[in-house]
Design an enzyme around this catalytic site. Structure first.
Site, PDB file in Angstrom:
ATOM      1  N   HIS A  74       0.892  -1.265  -0.432  1.00 30.41           N
ATOM      2  CA  HIS A  74      -0.072  -0.166   0.070  1.00 30.41           C
ATOM      3  C   HIS A  74       0.827   1.442  -0.047  1.00 30.41           C
ATOM      4  CE1 HIS A  74      -3.818   1.899   1.273  1.00 30.41           C
ATOM      5  NE2 HIS A  74      -2.709   3.371   1.678  1.00 30.41           N
ATOM      6  N   GLU A  75       2.224   1.175   1.373  1.00 28.84           N
ATOM      7  CA  GLU A  75       2.866   2.155   1.185  1.00 28.84           C
ATOM      8  C   GLU A  75       3.612   2.477  -0.486  1.00 28.84           C
ATOM      9  OE1 GLU A  75       1.835   4.720   3.033  1.00 28.84           O
ATOM     10  OE2 GLU A  75       0.410   3.721   4.243  1.00 28.84           O
ATOM     11  N   HIS A 112       1.929   4.463  -2.567  1.00 22.86           N
ATOM     12  CA  HIS A 112       2.436   5.730  -2.388  1.00 22.86           C
ATOM     13  C   HIS A 112       3.372   6.076  -2.863  1.00 22.86           C
ATOM     14  CE1 HIS A 112      -2.053   6.640  -0.952  1.00 22.86           C
ATOM     15  NE2 HIS A 112      -2.048   6.000   0.384  1.00 22.86           N
ATOM     16  N   GLU A 158      -5.197   7.752  -3.701  1.00 21.60           N
ATOM     17  CA  GLU A 158      -4.957   6.382  -2.956  1.00 21.60           C
ATOM     18  C   GLU A 158      -5.090   5.372  -4.073  1.00 21.60           C
ATOM     19  OE1 GLU A 158      -4.864   6.082   0.503  1.00 21.60           O
ATOM     20  OE2 GLU A 158      -5.756   4.624   0.872  1.00 21.60           O
TER      21      GLU A 158
END
Lengths: 506, 506
Positions: free
Chosen positions: A270-271, A274, A300
């Site tokens: 997830h990170e 980003h 997101e």
């Protein structure tokens, strides 16, 4: 790529803007250090230095000098000759200036103080499961926001002004439609999933997984998906986050739980999503306010794309499950790829948003959206929140929290006055599914690439279509440019129905 | 402890001073991060942010606002009522203001640019062993310094003005005496050591020592001597250093060499000595320019005290050698405490200052001092440096470098215009020996404490006599207050004669 030509005023404006960005990035590093490795006795001084730098950023962003620049560049005859980058910078600086300058200074200072108090009170209230402790603070925050919206102005619904801070172009009118559709599909799908006979068993994911080995795994996966470790690093913190210090230094964190294999793993993906965004914004936008995501929702969408659409897909694990099993043979030797895949996609309505699966996650957001909208429009009193929260949880997820701690008090956002922010999470999922639909058409061996772990073409596609523009384009422009459509929840619905019908054999 | 009472002007002055200090500390963290763990692609942006913050510090320190405060507080009728802390702050700010403000701004900017160019040229010159490449830069630096000294003014010798930046109160007249005495004792002592029959064997120190285990050892030793890990941390960097981010966050670094047991170990004790100083300055001096060492020399006395006087003493290893041997049994099981002690104190004249032993170290400093003094007084041309360097090395240490790389080009200092700095290192050794003489008188079980590894009373003594005052007292005042004497090299001479007579059985 943008071929910037600058007048002298533009140059001096850019220098000023770069200075603001430099302070911002110093502040980012000070924060990162504080939550990853700062000695404990440094905390109080650190907090005050961060706040000092943030005050300086505020002062410069709302200074007379800034106004002078903005007035000049907003004049029709000057503005028309600016190149797109300069126009974008002026637009963002003006947005920021107007947002903060319109509020009387002492009122704004009081508001900042209130937020900081509210956050520490919220922590205590959550710990003691005592909503009434937090209630007066939240009431004041809602009052302030209402007052600010009146000052800022609004079109249609008051809540639109708040949405605009995080997702320009998205309005209550649009969101109501989108969420109604989503709800109409997800709630019955969830019911079918709940009624399914053959459910995944994820108990093996809770065995002991050595944190140091988890770390190796996270590093490996980040490297594989194209996170550039020469322009970033992975550390541990209480809550995972991504922070861009500058374009050559975008750091991610995760948190290793000894009895949870998937938490660190998926939060790293997830990170990583980003961070890959931030690492691939065009370097020419460096040190300007355009070196940022187009919006919270677009940002997101990138994290969700790598975490869920890629990271929780069957094809992904075709290439990586073997490696994970090699790292944890004792825990996983008896678990087949199919069993692993089903376990990491287990659906289970639960109280806590941040732990929710892909299917129920959006329902959590809708609960919050409806409450925020009603609060801002004075259709709901803060005092009624716990009751309304529980009703809505029942309505959307079919479960009710036993206390406010795992109910209305669970998220930090409201104590920080972050109203209008939650919808971005769901929008991220919707955008991600739209991008997914497009990329599958444009890269025709997409499935093969994923199942072989060849992510470079995918990373490049995202970079070329989305990342490089930073905040130069609006979210609406990006969606339109990439997919040819407006925002459309149909793709997310299709994706979820497909995925869970197979997993749950519906 | 100081019981500060403040007027409103004092309060607003203090706030201004705190802001300067905050920028300074942000800059420190940015630097620390850059050399310990920053991803490589972040480097160019980082350097420019550090320089931006440093420019802001410079601007504030030399601003009209600062001048106004200083003019006010310097007025006799105001100054006499200031408490000692405020007086000290005003004194330091004024010193700083005068030093930088007297130089015309564009000249100063050119000088800063020259230094930065000179450093990178020096690196290249050293790499290629090409003094002539560096020569024109060094000539310009000497010219600038001469010009600045004329602007700043001087008493007696021109070089005094530079000495004053690092060691207020110490002059060429004093240093000449001190170094003449030192030379007269150390050179013959070194000759006796060289002629000694029974020389220590330190070959076992160059075996393989696992860096991770070395790290554990350094952590243990730092903890033992009283370095507070709750207000600091130990990391690795190319060159060891100590950096105070704020009073609750004083970090040290070291460098682990796989084939060198003592480098990381003694540099940790050395940096630990610096850090214990900074960690124990009175918290009331926090966020002021007085939260700093009294001078470079006094700071160095603390690092040398822990590194050499304690860390290279026989008694110290009585309690710790067993622990080191346990960590590295293969390498050390056959080595007795005596052999270990003699090995870590082996004397060997060598080309490189930073690798020098306790006895020859000061001779390296004297070579540099004489050259600097002659350059500044125009008694020597930069072009003559290589030749003069080699002559002096022969005269003081009895050896001559084969090239300028390990000769006149070895240190970074001159490329940074740090003239007047080198003597502080030798003064640190001299002060340390004076403190050692006093502490042995005042703590009568000193030897026993060391041999039992009970450092608390020693740390407290140093804290109470030296550390707590920070920069409130001048170095001259501290030496006088602690030892009852002026600076006096006799104690260092006695210490060295005693120590090496025993080790070399002279």
């Amino acid at each position: 790529m943008f071929n910037i030509k600058q007048s002298n005023t533009e140059k001096s404006f850019l220098e000023f803007v770069q200075k603001i960005k430099a302070y911002d990035s110093a502040q980012s590093l000070l924060y990162w250090d504080m939550v990853t490795g700062m000695p404990e006795k440094g905390v109080s001084k650190r907090a005050s230095i961060i706040s000092l730098l943030s005050t300086e950023v505020f002062k410069m962003s709302t200074s007379d000098k800034m106004k002078e620049y903005l007035d000049n560049f907003s004049r029709q005859e000057v503005n028309k000759d600016l190149d797109p980058v300069m126009k974008g910078i002026v637009r963002e600086c003006k947005k920021n200036y107007d947002r903060f300058k319109k509020i009387p200074e002492d009122k704004y200072r009081d508001f900042v103080r209130l937020k900081s108090e509210a956050e520490s009170i919220w922590k205590k209230a959550k710990q003691n499961d005592d909503f009434n402790l937090f209630r007066p603070y939240l009431e004041k925050i809602v009052d302030y926001l209402n007052e600010f919206i009146d000052i800022w102005g609004y079109e249609g619904n008051k809540y639109n002004t708040l949405l605009d801070h995080y997702e320009p172009g998205v309005t209550v009118e649009k969101l109501d439609d989108i969420f109604t559709d989503l709800k109409a599909s997800i709630v019955p799908l969830l019911k079918r999933v709940k009624d399914a006979q053959d459910k995944p068993d994820d108990s093996f994911l809770k065995e002991y997984y050595d944190p140091a080995t988890q770390e190796k795994l996270c590093e490996l996966l980040l490297e594989e998906i194209g996170y550039d470790f020469k322009a970033g690093r992975l550390d541990e913190s209480e809550h995972p986050f991504t922070i861009g210090i500058n374009s050559g230094d975008v750091r991610v964190t995760t948190h290793y739980y000894p009895h949870n294999l998937t938490s660190a793993l998926f939060s790293s993906l997830h990170e990583g999503g980003h961070a890959i965004y931030d690492q691939n914004i065009d370097p020419e936008l460096d040190e300007t306010p355009l070196h940022d995501g187009a919006s919270m929702g677009i940002h997101e969408s990138q994290s969700r794309f790598w975490e869920n659409i890629i990271g929780r897909s069957y094809n992904f694990w075709k290439s990586y499950y073997g490696k994970v099993r090699k790292l944890f043979p004792e825990q996983l030797n008896d678990i087949s790829l199919d069993e692993f895949y089903r376990a990491i996609n287990k659906v289970e309505p639960s109280m806590i948003r941040v732990e929710a699966d892909e299917l129920t996650y959006n329902l959590h957001i809708m609960v919050r959206y409806e409450i925020e909208k009603a609060l801002i429009n004075r259709e709901l009193e803060v005092a009624e929140l716990p009751e309304v929260w529980n009703q809505k949880m029942k309505e959307y997820l079919g479960i009710e929290p036993e206390n406010d701690k795992e109910g209305v008090l669970q998220d930090v956002h409201w104590s920080n006055a972050l109203f209008g922010y939650f919808p971005s999470y769901a929008l991220g999922n919707i955008y991600a599914a739209q991008f997914y639909n497009t990329i599958k058409k444009e890269i025709n061996n997409y499935d093969e690439l994923i199942s072989k772990g060849h992510f470079q073409p995918i990373k490049e596609w995202l970079g070329d279509k989305i990342h490089k523009y930073g905040k130069l384009l609006t979210p609406t422009e990006i969606i339109k440019k990439v997919t040819g459509e407006e925002i459309n929840s149909r793709y997310l619905i299709k994706y979820l129905e497909n995925k869970y019908s197979k997993i749950y054999k519906l």
